[in-house]
Design an enzyme around this catalytic site. Structure first.
Site, PDB file in Angstrom:
ATOM      1  N   ASN A 192      15.704  -1.263   2.643  1.00 58.87           N
ATOM      2  CA  ASN A 192      16.764  -1.699   3.557  1.00 58.87           C
ATOM      3  C   ASN A 192      18.056  -1.757   2.746  1.00 58.87           C
ATOM      4  O   ASN A 192      18.284  -2.689   1.992  1.00 58.87           O
ATOM      5  CB  ASN A 192      16.389  -3.083   4.109  1.00 58.87           C
ATOM      6  N   TRP A 193      18.874  -0.734   2.933  1.00 55.24           N
ATOM      7  CA  TRP A 193      20.091  -0.639   2.103  1.00 55.24           C
ATOM      8  C   TRP A 193      21.172  -1.612   2.564  1.00 55.24           C
ATOM      9  O   TRP A 193      22.201  -1.749   1.912  1.00 55.24           O
ATOM     10  CB  TRP A 193      20.632   0.790   2.130  1.00 55.24           C
ATOM     11  N   LYS A 194      20.969  -2.236   3.701  1.00 53.93           N
ATOM     12  CA  LYS A 194      21.962  -3.163   4.263  1.00 53.93           C
ATOM     13  C   LYS A 194      23.341  -2.493   4.325  1.00 53.93           C
ATOM     14  O   LYS A 194      23.410  -1.279   4.528  1.00 53.93           O
ATOM     15  CB  LYS A 194      21.979  -4.468   3.457  1.00 53.93           C
ATOM     16  N   HIS A 251      16.137  -8.820  11.637  1.00 55.25           N
ATOM     17  CA  HIS A 251      16.319  -9.231  10.247  1.00 55.25           C
ATOM     18  C   HIS A 251      17.049 -10.574  10.193  1.00 55.25           C
ATOM     19  O   HIS A 251      17.931 -10.836  11.021  1.00 55.25           O
ATOM     20  CB  HIS A 251      17.114  -8.163   9.491  1.00 55.25           C
ATOM     21  N   GLU A 280      19.396 -11.671   8.483  1.00 53.00           N
ATOM     22  CA  GLU A 280      20.868 -11.598   8.427  1.00 53.00           C
ATOM     23  C   GLU A 280      21.453 -11.325   9.810  1.00 53.00           C
ATOM     24  O   GLU A 280      22.548 -11.792  10.133  1.00 53.00           O
ATOM     25  CB  GLU A 280      21.288 -10.519   7.414  1.00 53.00           C
ATOM     26  N   GLU A 300       9.543 -12.313   6.005  1.00 49.48           N
ATOM     27  CA  GLU A 300      10.606 -12.466   5.024  1.00 49.48           C
ATOM     28  C   GLU A 300      11.100 -13.909   5.017  1.00 49.48           C
ATOM     29  O   GLU A 300      11.936 -14.288   5.860  1.00 49.48           O
ATOM     30  CB  GLU A 300      11.774 -11.543   5.372  1.00 49.48           C
ATOM     31  N   GLY A 326      17.453 -11.973  -1.222  1.00 50.37           N
ATOM     32  CA  GLY A 326      18.656 -11.809  -2.035  1.00 50.37           C
ATOM     33  C   GLY A 326      18.924 -12.963  -2.985  1.00 50.37           C
ATOM     34  O   GLY A 326      20.006 -13.063  -3.549  1.00 50.37           O
ATOM     35  N   SER A 346      13.337 -10.536  -2.313  1.00 49.62           N
ATOM     36  CA  SER A 346      13.403 -10.396  -3.771  1.00 49.62           C
ATOM     37  C   SER A 346      12.188  -9.684  -4.367  1.00 49.62           C
ATOM     38  O   SER A 346      11.701 -10.060  -5.436  1.00 49.62           O
ATOM     39  CB  SER A 346      13.606 -11.761  -4.432  1.00 49.62           C
ATOM     40  N   GLY A 376      15.260  -5.059  -0.224  1.00 54.23           N
ATOM     41  CA  GLY A 376      16.709  -5.011  -0.087  1.00 54.23           C
ATOM     42  C   GLY A 376      17.349  -4.570  -1.390  1.00 54.23           C
ATOM     43  O   GLY A 376      17.409  -3.380  -1.699  1.00 54.23           O
ATOM     44  N   GLY A 377      17.820  -5.539  -2.178  1.00 49.16           N
ATOM     45  CA  GLY A 377      18.560  -5.267  -3.415  1.00 49.16           C
ATOM     46  C   GLY A 377      17.943  -4.182  -4.294  1.00 49.16           C
ATOM     47  O   GLY A 377      18.649  -3.250  -4.726  1.00 49.16           O
TER      48      GLY A 377
HETATM   49  P1  PGA Z   1      16.099  -8.573  -0.967  1.00 48.17           P
HETATM   50  O1  PGA Z   1      16.213  -8.326   0.612  1.00 48.17           O
HETATM   51  O2  PGA Z   1      14.992  -7.649  -1.450  1.00 48.17           O
HETATM   52  O3  PGA Z   1      17.427  -8.223  -1.529  1.00 48.17           O
HETATM   53  O4  PGA Z   1      15.730 -10.003  -1.144  1.00 48.17           O
HETATM   54  C1  PGA Z   1      15.092  -8.142   1.400  1.00 48.17           C
HETATM   55  C2  PGA Z   1      15.491  -7.948   2.834  1.00 48.17           C
HETATM   56  O5  PGA Z   1      16.461  -8.590   3.270  1.00 48.17           O
HETATM   57  O6  PGA Z   1      14.882  -7.149   3.568  1.00 48.17           O
END
Ligand code: PGA
Length: 248
Positions: free
Chosen positions: A9-11, A95, A97, A165, A171, A209, A230-231
């Site tokens: 997930n590149w956000k 998600h 966010e 999640e 993050g 994470s 994500g990251g």
């Molecule tokens: P993260 O994000 O790996 O940066 O914690 C995961 C996600 O939001 O899907």
């Protein structure tokens, strides 16, 4: 045996060249991914370019969000048929966010879920508790409620992917321990069992994470079937290592 899935997930990251470069590097390593399914979810504006970059490879394409309508006066929104036409097979829905910053609720998750299925996209339905909820001992209740409301009036569980999640792990560098993850994945498997005879086939991803150094332990848990990353999905090397940790 459930086919493992690792989704990046590149956000809201990458410019055009970075997106193409990242997709290229990942596609080049596809031979090392064995039976694990690998999915890239770039920002909407790069979907087409990433689709072209991964063409001919087994890497799949997904989007990070969608609306529940097919078309119409919804300025700034993207619909499921548009995603399909851009080459997506998957779409992330709900998600944390989106829930936190854009008013997404279990109700909108449910509407999007129904539309994604109708359009032939595989939804990745995200759920998870906040730190406050975990500390108050409400994790099971929160996740069960999100599950019940998000999947309201829904029967086609064999067509979905679920991502657990914990919000406090996204993050932040704080990962759920393998046993904390397994506990909730097991709960989700039980909830699925109440809904469908196919419960053992449905993939439940962990997200929050995930890094090359914790992926192996997490994937070792019985009900962890892959990751939503994500990251670490923004660094080709790290993402590839995470995928490799899931190869059987
Ligand atoms: P993260 O994000 O790996 O940066 O914690 C995961 C996600 O939001 O899907």
């Amino acid at each position: 045996m459930r086919t493992r899935l690792v989704a990046g997930n590149w956000k809201m990251n990458t410019l055009a060249d970075e997106a193409i470069g990242l997709a290229k590097a990942i596609a080049k390593s596809a031979k090392a991914f064995g039976k694990t399914e690998v999915l890239l979810c770039p920002p909407f504006v790069w979907l087409k370019q990433v689709a072209e970059t991964i063409k001919g490879s087994p890497i799949r394409l997904g989007a990070q969000n969608m609306i529940w309508e097919d078309a119409g006066a919804f300025t700034g929104e993207i619909s499921a048929p548009m995603l399909k036409s851009a080459g997506c097979q998957y779409v992330i829905i709900g998600h944390s966010e989106r829930r936190q910053f854009f008013g997404e609720t279990d109700l909108t998750v449910n509407m999007k879920l129904h539309k994604a299925i109708k359009t032939g996209l595989t939804p990745i339905i995200c759920l998870g508790e906040s730190l406050q909820e975990r500390e108050a001992g409400q994790t099971e209740r929160v996740v069960s409620t999100q599950f019940a409301n998000g999947f309201k009036d829904f029967g086609q569980f064999e067509r979905v992917v679920i991502a657990y999640e914990p919000v406090w792990a996204i993050g932040t560098g704080k990962t759920a321990t393998a046993s904390q993850a397994q506990e909730i994945h097991q709960l989700l498997r039980r909830l699925l069992q109440e809904k469908t005879a196919e419960y053992a086939q449905i993939r439940i991803l962990y997200g929050g994470s995930v890094k090359p150094d914790n992926a192996a332990e997490l994937i070792g848990q019985e009900d962890v079937d892959g990751f939503l990353v994500g990251g670490a999905s923004l660094k080709a090397k790290d993402f590839i290592e995470i995928v490799k940790a899931t190869v059987i």
